[in-house]
Write a protein that holds these residues in place. Structure first.
Motif, short mmCIF file in Angstrom:
data_model
loop_
_atom_site.label_atom_id
_atom_site.label_comp_id
_atom_site.label_asym_id
_atom_site.label_seq_id
_atom_site.Cartn_x
_atom_site.Cartn_y
_atom_site.Cartn_z
N GLU A 181 0.80 -1.22 0.00
CA GLU A 181 0.00 0.00 0.00
C GLU A 181 0.83 1.27 0.00
OE1 GLU A 181 -4.22 -0.02 2.11
OE2 GLU A 181 -2.61 -0.61 3.45
N ASP A 182 1.90 1.28 0.80
CA ASP A 182 2.69 2.50 0.92
C ASP A 182 3.77 2.61 -0.15
OD1 ASP A 182 4.46 0.57 1.76
OD2 ASP A 182 4.66 1.33 3.81
N GLY A 183 3.85 1.61 -1.03
CA GLY A 183 4.80 1.66 -2.13
C GLY A 183 6.25 1.41 -1.75
N THR A 184 6.49 0.99 -0.50
CA THR A 184 7.88 0.83 -0.05
C THR A 184 8.41 -0.58 -0.24
OG1 THR A 184 7.21 0.30 2.22
CG2 THR A 184 7.56 2.63 1.68
N THR A 185 7.54 -1.53 -0.57
CA THR A 185 7.96 -2.94 -0.64
C THR A 185 7.43 -3.57 -1.92
OG1 THR A 185 7.96 -3.13 1.77
CG2 THR A 185 7.86 -5.18 0.53
N VAL A 186 8.28 -4.35 -2.57
CA VAL A 186 7.93 -5.07 -3.80
C VAL A 186 7.55 -6.50 -3.44
CG1 VAL A 186 8.79 -5.91 -6.02
CG2 VAL A 186 9.50 -3.66 -5.16
N VAL A 187 6.49 -7.00 -4.04
CA VAL A 187 6.03 -8.37 -3.78
C VAL A 187 5.92 -9.12 -5.09
CG1 VAL A 187 4.22 -9.83 -2.79
CG2 VAL A 187 4.74 -7.59 -1.75
N MET A 188 6.52 -10.30 -5.14
CA MET A 188 6.31 -11.23 -6.25
C MET A 188 5.56 -12.43 -5.69
SD MET A 188 9.06 -13.24 -8.73
CE MET A 188 9.44 -11.90 -9.87
N HIS A 189 4.46 -12.79 -6.32
CA HIS A 189 3.65 -13.90 -5.84
C HIS A 189 4.52 -15.16 -5.70
CE1 HIS A 189 0.50 -16.98 -5.65
NE2 HIS A 189 -0.34 -16.01 -5.34
N ARG A 190 4.24 -15.93 -4.67
CA ARG A 190 5.05 -17.13 -4.40
C ARG A 190 5.06 -18.09 -5.58
NH1 ARG A 190 3.26 -15.26 0.38
NH2 ARG A 190 4.61 -15.51 2.20
N LEU A 191 3.94 -18.22 -6.26
CA LEU A 191 3.91 -19.12 -7.41
C LEU A 191 4.73 -18.56 -8.56
CD1 LEU A 191 3.00 -21.62 -8.84
CD2 LEU A 191 0.77 -20.56 -9.27
N THR A 192 4.67 -17.27 -8.78
CA THR A 192 5.51 -16.65 -9.81
C THR A 192 6.98 -16.85 -9.48
OG1 THR A 192 3.80 -14.97 -10.19
CG2 THR A 192 6.01 -14.51 -11.04
N GLN A 193 7.35 -16.66 -8.20
CA GLN A 193 8.73 -16.91 -7.79
C GLN A 193 9.14 -18.34 -8.10
OE1 GLN A 193 8.66 -15.68 -3.56
NE2 GLN A 193 10.25 -14.22 -4.12
N ARG A 194 8.28 -19.26 -7.76
CA ARG A 194 8.62 -20.67 -7.94
C ARG A 194 8.84 -21.00 -9.41
NH1 ARG A 194 5.05 -25.97 -6.06
NH2 ARG A 194 6.27 -27.50 -7.22
N VAL A 195 7.95 -20.50 -10.27
CA VAL A 195 8.08 -20.78 -11.69
C VAL A 195 9.37 -20.17 -12.24
CG1 VAL A 195 7.07 -20.30 -13.96
CG2 VAL A 195 5.60 -21.03 -12.07
N VAL A 196 9.69 -18.93 -11.82
CA VAL A 196 10.91 -18.29 -12.31
C VAL A 196 12.14 -19.04 -11.79
CG1 VAL A 196 12.31 -16.19 -12.23
CG2 VAL A 196 9.83 -16.03 -12.54
N ARG A 197 12.12 -19.48 -10.53
CA ARG A 197 13.26 -20.24 -10.00
C ARG A 197 13.44 -21.55 -10.75
NH1 ARG A 197 11.12 -18.93 -4.94
NH2 ARG A 197 10.42 -21.08 -4.64
N GLU A 198 12.34 -22.22 -11.05
CA GLU A 198 12.44 -23.50 -11.76
C GLU A 198 12.98 -23.29 -13.17
OE1 GLU A 198 8.70 -25.51 -11.45
OE2 GLU A 198 8.97 -25.94 -9.32
#
Length: 476
Positions: free
Chosen positions: A368-385
């Motif tokens: 909400e405050d724009g200070t933190t970036v979030v990547m969905h856990r499933l997106t992270q997993r797919v990119v790591r794989e």
């Protein structure tokens, strides 16, 4: 402590929530809450009316769909029960558990609830750190309190709020252990607790609200609002192929909008995408194939069209799923510091521009405050794989470690560490996650970072965490 701005008029999402039946109910509770005060333990600062909002609450994504029937269920369950758990019907990730909890948190904010706290709950350290942060915001944390002591004070304070006028909300997001949550969950008081989890054992202890994929109508409405295309039949065909999963729909809609595609044109891209060339065989069986295709198609397009996207996406995939503070990605640059070199400011601005572009692809989002970036856990997993498949995982970890080293260089040592406790907690969280992704030999640079973390905890007199961390690092 300073009062936060009231979010009620911040945009259409707040309006949608406040105009819903649930929103009206919550605003009625706010009227009952009337003149609630937040008390502090510091007699030099008298209590005053204000709202405490703590933690990295997700921001509304593009094309946000208010799922009012589910919000009604949350309100109905969490009110009389005091606590409820939000989980996926089939255990499938990407259905919107966290976003539903965030929607309720937005409504509570708009209704003026005195305390709204968002606690990442994947590990015990995350829970104690989050509650310790709340204790600090409430004015309860003494200068020499370690995280566990401060967290205990926050829980005791929340348990003591005993009237409807002192109602507050705590969200434990992505909880894993029932025992850990129950140990920190206030047992008394007017507090409302929401838990998001894929562990269905929580259903034995807390009232469940199960979240499924979008309905066909919600999927069509989402596509129309996000893409601007008026083709309901084609939208339904694509949504059905993607299993109506919100995460997959978001990836598809973002790419369609950016490249000005039609729904059939996107389907052809999806059908032609060689998934087997990007992921190890059988590794994607735990999630829908269409979702993996949609994510990787978006990743591929982002890497082709956005500068620096490839490196950023790889680094984000191996950092914390709870969120990565922007200063970690920009080298800890403080734009307000007049002594910051122009070159550093320019580099930090470039990273922020890249992050904004990636947010437009729906591959990442901001809090909400724009200070933190979030990547969905499933997106992270797919990119790591994909990284593992391509032999790039070591490079991704190296890049993340480089970011953390730069961030670490700005943390003061010794007595000055007390003033940098937040930065220490950030470094601990991120290095723990990177450490968990290493296989085989652990990079020397990462071991050095973990030694620094242990030293900072020692400087903060937090030996409860320093000793096991340094012991484990010695073993490594």
């Amino acid at each position: 402590m300073t009062a936060l701005p009231h979010p009620g008029a911040a945009g259409p999402v707040w309006q949608a929530v406040s105009h819903s039946t649930v929103g009206r109910d919550l605003i009625q509770i706010a009227h009952v809450a009337g003149n609630v005060t937040i008390t502090t333990t510091d007699p030099a600062h008298p209590a005053k009316d204000e709202q405490i909002v703590e933690g990295d609450i997700p921001a509304p994504p593009p094309g946000f769909q208010l799922r009012e029937e589910l919000l009604q269920k949350v309100h109905a369950q969490v009110g009389p029960a005091g606590a409820a758990v939000i989980s996926a019907v089939t255990g499938t990730p990407g259905v919107g558990k966290t976003l539903l909890a965030a929607c309720y948190a937005w409504a509570c904010q708009a209704a003026g609830w005195p305390v709204v706290a968002w606690i990442t709950a994947e590990t015990p350290d995350q829970i104690t750190t989050g509650l310790a942060g709340l204790a600090h915001r409430l004015g309860l944390r003494a200068a020499d309190d370690d995280a566990a002591t401060a967290a205990g004070k926050a829980t005791a304070w929340l348990s003591a709020r005993s009237t409807a006028g002192q109602v507050g909300l705590v969200v434990f997001d992505n909880a894993i252990s029932v025992q850990e949550i129950s140990a920190w969950c206030p047992a008394t008081g007017a507090l409302r607790v929401l838990i998001t989890s894929r562990n269905r054992a929580f259903h034995q202890r807390y009232a469940p609200i199960e979240v499924d994929a979008f309905t066909p109508e919600q999927a069509s409405r989402f596509f129309a609002e996000r893409t601007g295309l008026d083709d309901p039949a084609a939208a339904q065909t694509l949504a059905r192929e993607l299993g109506y999963l919100p995460l997959a729909l978001a990836q598809a809609a973002a790419l369609i909008a950016r490249r000005r595609l039609t729904y059939p044109a996107y389907q052809r891209l999806l059908a032609d995408f060689p998934l087997a060339e990007y992921l190890p065989a059988g590794r994607h069986d735990a999630y829908p194939t269409g979702t993996a295709q949609a994510i990787l198609l978006s990743v591929d397009q982002a890497e082709r069209t956005l500068p620096d996207a490839a490196g950023l996406l790889r680094a984000l995939a191996v950092l914390s799923p709870a969120g990565i503070p922007v200063p970690v990605l920009t080298g800890g640059i403080d734009p307000a510091d007049p002594h910051t070199p122009v070159a550093d400011l320019t580099a930090a601005a470039a990273v922020q521009e890249s992050l904004a572009a990636l947010a437009d692809t729906s591959l990442i989002s901001f809090t909400e405050d724009g200070t933190t970036v979030v990547m969905h856990r499933l997106t992270q997993r797919v990119v790591r794989e994909r990284c593992a498949h391509d032999g790039d995982l070591t490079a991704a970890l190296d890049q993340a470690i480089t970011l953390l080293e730069t961030f670490n260089n700005r943390i003061p040592t010794g007595a000055q560490t007390w003033a940098a406790r937040t930065a220490v907690e950030i470094l601990l969280e991120q290095t723990d996650v990177v450490h968990a992704h290493t296989a085989g030999a652990i990079p020397q640079r990462l071991l050095t970072l973990r030694v620094w973390c242990g030293q900072y905890l020692t400087d903060l007199a937090d030996l409860t965490r320093a000793i096991p961390l340094l012991t484990d690092t010695l073993a490594d």
